[in-house]
Design a protein around this motif. Structure first.
Motif, PDB file in Angstrom:
ATOM      1  N   SER A  82       0.944  -1.152   0.126  1.00 54.67           N
ATOM      2  CA  SER A  82      -0.150  -0.129  -0.088  1.00 54.67           C
ATOM      3  C   SER A  82       0.914   1.528  -0.100  1.00 54.67           C
ATOM      4  O   SER A  82       1.958   1.158   0.521  1.00 54.67           O
ATOM      5  N   VAL A  93      -0.960   8.346  -0.288  1.00 58.20           N
ATOM      6  CA  VAL A  93      -0.842   9.495  -1.337  1.00 58.20           C
ATOM      7  C   VAL A  93      -1.325  10.771  -0.909  1.00 58.20           C
ATOM      8  O   VAL A  93      -2.212  10.875  -0.060  1.00 58.20           O
ATOM      9  N   GLN A 150      -3.234   8.758 -15.350  1.00 58.69           N
ATOM     10  CA  GLN A 150      -3.785   7.742 -14.358  1.00 58.69           C
ATOM     11  C   GLN A 150      -4.267   6.418 -15.152  1.00 58.69           C
ATOM     12  O   GLN A 150      -3.932   5.306 -14.647  1.00 58.69           O
ATOM     13  N   ALA A 191      -5.901  -3.349  -8.124  1.00 62.88           N
ATOM     14  CA  ALA A 191      -5.688  -2.068  -7.582  1.00 62.88           C
ATOM     15  C   ALA A 191      -6.697  -1.544  -6.653  1.00 62.88           C
ATOM     16  O   ALA A 191      -8.044  -1.822  -7.134  1.00 62.88           O
ATOM     17  N   GLU A 192      -6.516  -0.803  -5.659  1.00 64.27           N
ATOM     18  CA  GLU A 192      -7.652  -0.209  -4.945  1.00 64.27           C
ATOM     19  C   GLU A 192      -7.169   1.278  -4.425  1.00 64.27           C
ATOM     20  O   GLU A 192      -6.104   1.428  -3.867  1.00 64.27           O
ATOM     21  N   VAL A 193      -8.105   2.377  -4.628  1.00 64.59           N
ATOM     22  CA  VAL A 193      -7.514   3.555  -4.521  1.00 64.59           C
ATOM     23  C   VAL A 193      -8.932   4.003  -3.338  1.00 64.59           C
ATOM     24  O   VAL A 193      -9.971   3.823  -3.617  1.00 64.59           O
ATOM     25  N   ARG A 213      -4.752   6.644  -0.143  1.00 66.24           N
ATOM     26  CA  ARG A 213      -3.647   5.493  -0.213  1.00 66.24           C
ATOM     27  C   ARG A 213      -4.368   4.781  -1.411  1.00 66.24           C
ATOM     28  O   ARG A 213      -5.262   4.742  -1.920  1.00 66.24           O
ATOM     29  N   LEU A 214      -3.018   4.210  -2.020  1.00 63.08           N
ATOM     30  CA  LEU A 214      -3.204   3.511  -3.123  1.00 63.08           C
ATOM     31  C   LEU A 214      -2.709   2.052  -2.853  1.00 63.08           C
ATOM     32  O   LEU A 214      -1.543   1.873  -2.399  1.00 63.08           O
ATOM     33  N   THR A 215      -3.551   0.961  -3.012  1.00 60.30           N
ATOM     34  CA  THR A 215      -3.102  -0.345  -2.719  1.00 60.30           C
ATOM     35  C   THR A 215      -2.897  -1.454  -4.108  1.00 60.30           C
ATOM     36  O   THR A 215      -3.896  -1.195  -4.908  1.00 60.30           O
ATOM     37  N   ALA A 228       3.777   6.277 -10.985  1.00 67.02           N
ATOM     38  CA  ALA A 228       2.533   7.110 -10.262  1.00 67.02           C
ATOM     39  C   ALA A 228       2.864   8.538 -10.320  1.00 67.02           C
ATOM     40  O   ALA A 228       1.887   9.480 -10.435  1.00 67.02           O
ATOM     41  N   ILE A 250       0.455  11.443  -8.843  1.00 68.19           N
ATOM     42  CA  ILE A 250       0.256  10.851  -7.802  1.00 68.19           C
ATOM     43  C   ILE A 250       1.414  10.788  -6.993  1.00 68.19           C
ATOM     44  O   ILE A 250       2.513  10.034  -7.386  1.00 68.19           O
ATOM     45  N   ALA A 290       3.362   9.388  -4.169  1.00 68.20           N
ATOM     46  CA  ALA A 290       2.965   8.297  -3.473  1.00 68.20           C
ATOM     47  C   ALA A 290       4.473   7.863  -2.576  1.00 68.20           C
ATOM     48  O   ALA A 290       5.255   7.956  -3.236  1.00 68.20           O
TER      49      ALA A 290
END
Length: 498
Positions: free
Chosen positions: A148, A151, A171, A187-189, A238-240, A272, A277, A279
């Motif tokens: 993770s 961001v 993106q 992926a998960e935001v 957060r970006l996972t 990113a 982004i 990150a």
């Protein structure tokens, strides 16, 4: 002869998303159509061999009763799915599987492990090439590995439209690049609103304030802490990223997989940054903070105070869960708080601007604990070709199966899926996406008002939200951004679903 240059500051619109579904006769799915055909053949064979109208009539009645839940649908779910969900939930409640008791003296060994689908997960700590530590979550049941990134949201204030357009395009390129990377499965935001006690701002102001500065300057800095703390709600983003076992690793051991993921993570952080982004990888302690805060909201102020300190790194994954939790049909109760989760039932109708989700994402003082998770399922180039071709065939079959005047939605679906084929052939990536929204309030709060507020925010964002009936605990875990890919845990086959 003159040419026109497109306006870089033009407001772009986005759309052409279609929900993948198999198409059979009379609006049914292909699996239901095949089952109906088999039942019809069985009825005919029964009549031919028995010559009994009574037995044939009974078989017809049984077939109609059995097929009705498969044909009937509401809010995107068939009666079959709703019935199975209800039976599974009642069976789990009968066996007391909807009740969790942690703690040293709890029914589950350990201090307070994560409940449900994340119960078997493990946290590991490794380092990137620059020496920065990152946390790696391993799910042995699915053999998935999750990292993770924190961001820093940049916002849209005083940003030209052309810059926003470039960020959105970049993106999309980032997701396409993630799909081309072997082993990436999702992926998960996560955009989370949390109460802000001002501890972080106070610590930062104290760090940058010179004790030898003039008294007036120090007073202004102190007043800044009080002014900023009055907002009381802030956003954490957060970006996972979730990976399957990487073939490039020397073995399937966690340490070897982590080494390979660490090499890729450095490259993905740079990619990113090109997408606007900013990150940075989350350490094991920082990553543990998020589920701890979600399951134990009463610890929010204490966790904020130790965040980023040595004490924060002492947080343990085995203690990130609640002490007590109970899953209800329509909500999830944990440690004196109640959470309700929704999923995206329908995407925005038509085309929308890039800020269409702003009503859902913006922090609000009346809903201080809110979490919106955008979930992406990335596909490799080979899988993308098969998926877009299959979607186009299904859309074409649905359009051609209708007699008379073809509906506008069927024709539009053919156009959208055909456009997806063309764009994919030109090098665009394919990403399936969904959304989970979770709101948490203290026990005894006005739940109907909170539900109305969230659903109204979804309407403002042109998102059709649907309550996660019967799987609130799983939806709560899925919205945390901890790498739990919910479709991997589905207990109902999509072949007979809606």
């Amino acid at each position: 002869m003159s040419t026109t240059t497109p306006d870089r500051n033009a407001l772009l619109l986005y759309g052409r998303w279609e929900r993948p579904r198999s198409t059979g006769l009379f609006g049914m799915t292909w699996g239901v159509t095949v089952l109906a055909g088999l039942l019809l053949i069985g009825i005919i064979v029964c009549f031919v061999f028995t010559q009994s109208l009574v037995m044939t009539g009974v078989l017809i009645a049984v077939s109609v009763v059995g097929m009705a839940p498969l044909v009937y649908s509401r809010d995107g779910r068939t009666g079959w799915e709703m019935t199975v969900l209800r039976v599974q939930f009642n069976w789990a409640r009968l066996r007391k599987q909807t009740v969790y008791r942690g703690g040293v003296f709890g029914q589950v060994p350990g201090t307070a492990r994560l409940p449900g689908i994340a119960a078997g997960s493990h946290m590991y700590g490794y380092e990137l090439r620059d020496g920065q530590r990152f946390g790696l979550i391993h799910y042995p049941a699915k053999n998935h590995f999750t990292v993770s990134l924190a961001v820093q949201p940049q916002g849209q204030e005083r940003v030209d439209q052309w810059q926003i357009n470039e960020w959105v395009a970049a993106q999309g390129d980032f997701l396409a690049r993630l799909g081309s990377a072997r082993g990436a499965v999702g992926a998960e935001v996560v955009v989370e609103s949390v109460p802000d006690a001002g501890a972080r701002i106070g610590a930062e102001v104290r760090r940058i304030t010179d004790p030898n500065a003039p008294a007036f300057t120090r007073e202004v800095m102190a007043e800044t802490v009080l002014t900023r703390g009055s907002a009381r709600v802030r956003s954490d983003v957060r970006l996972t990223l979730t990976f399957a076992p990487l073939r490039e690793a020397s073995s399937r051991e966690v340490a070897d997989q982590a080494a390979e993921i660490g090499r890729r993570l450095s490259t993905l952080i740079v990619a990113a940054a090109q997408a606007g982004i900013a990150a940075s990888a989350l350490s094991p302690g920082e990553l543990t903070l998020y589920p701890t805060r979600a399951y134990n909201p009463e610890l929010t102020a204490d966790l904020e105070r130790i965040s980023g300190t040595a004490d924060g790194e002492e947080l343990r994954w085995t203690g990130a869960g609640p002490i007590t939790a109970t899953e209800e049909w329509d909500c999830y109760r944990h440690n004196g708080f109640t959470s309700v989760s929704w999923e995206m039932g329908t995407p925005p109708a038509g085309q929308v601007p890039s800020d269409t989700l702003l009503p859902l994402l913006a922090p609000r003082a009346d809903l201080p604990r809110k979490r919106v998770a955008l979930i992406y399922r990335v596909h490799s180039a080979a899988d993308a070709v098969k998926l877009v071709d299959n979607d186009f065939r299904e859309a074409l079959a649905a359009e051609q199966s209708k007699k008379g005047v073809v509906s506008a939605s069927a024709s539009l679906r053919v156009q959208n899926t055909n456009a997806a084929r063309s764009e994919q052939a030109r090098g665009a990536g394919l990403t399936r996406f969904g959304m989970l929204v979770t709101a948490t309030v203290p026990a005894g709060s006005d739940l109907p008002t909170m539900r109305s507020e969230i659903e109204a925010m979804g309407d403002s964002a042109r998102i059709g939200l649907r309550r996660c009936w019967g799987y609130q605990a799983a939806a709560f875990a899925g919205s945390l951004g901890m790498g739990t890919i919910l479709p991997e845990y589905a207990s109902i086959s999509g072949k007979l679903g809606g």
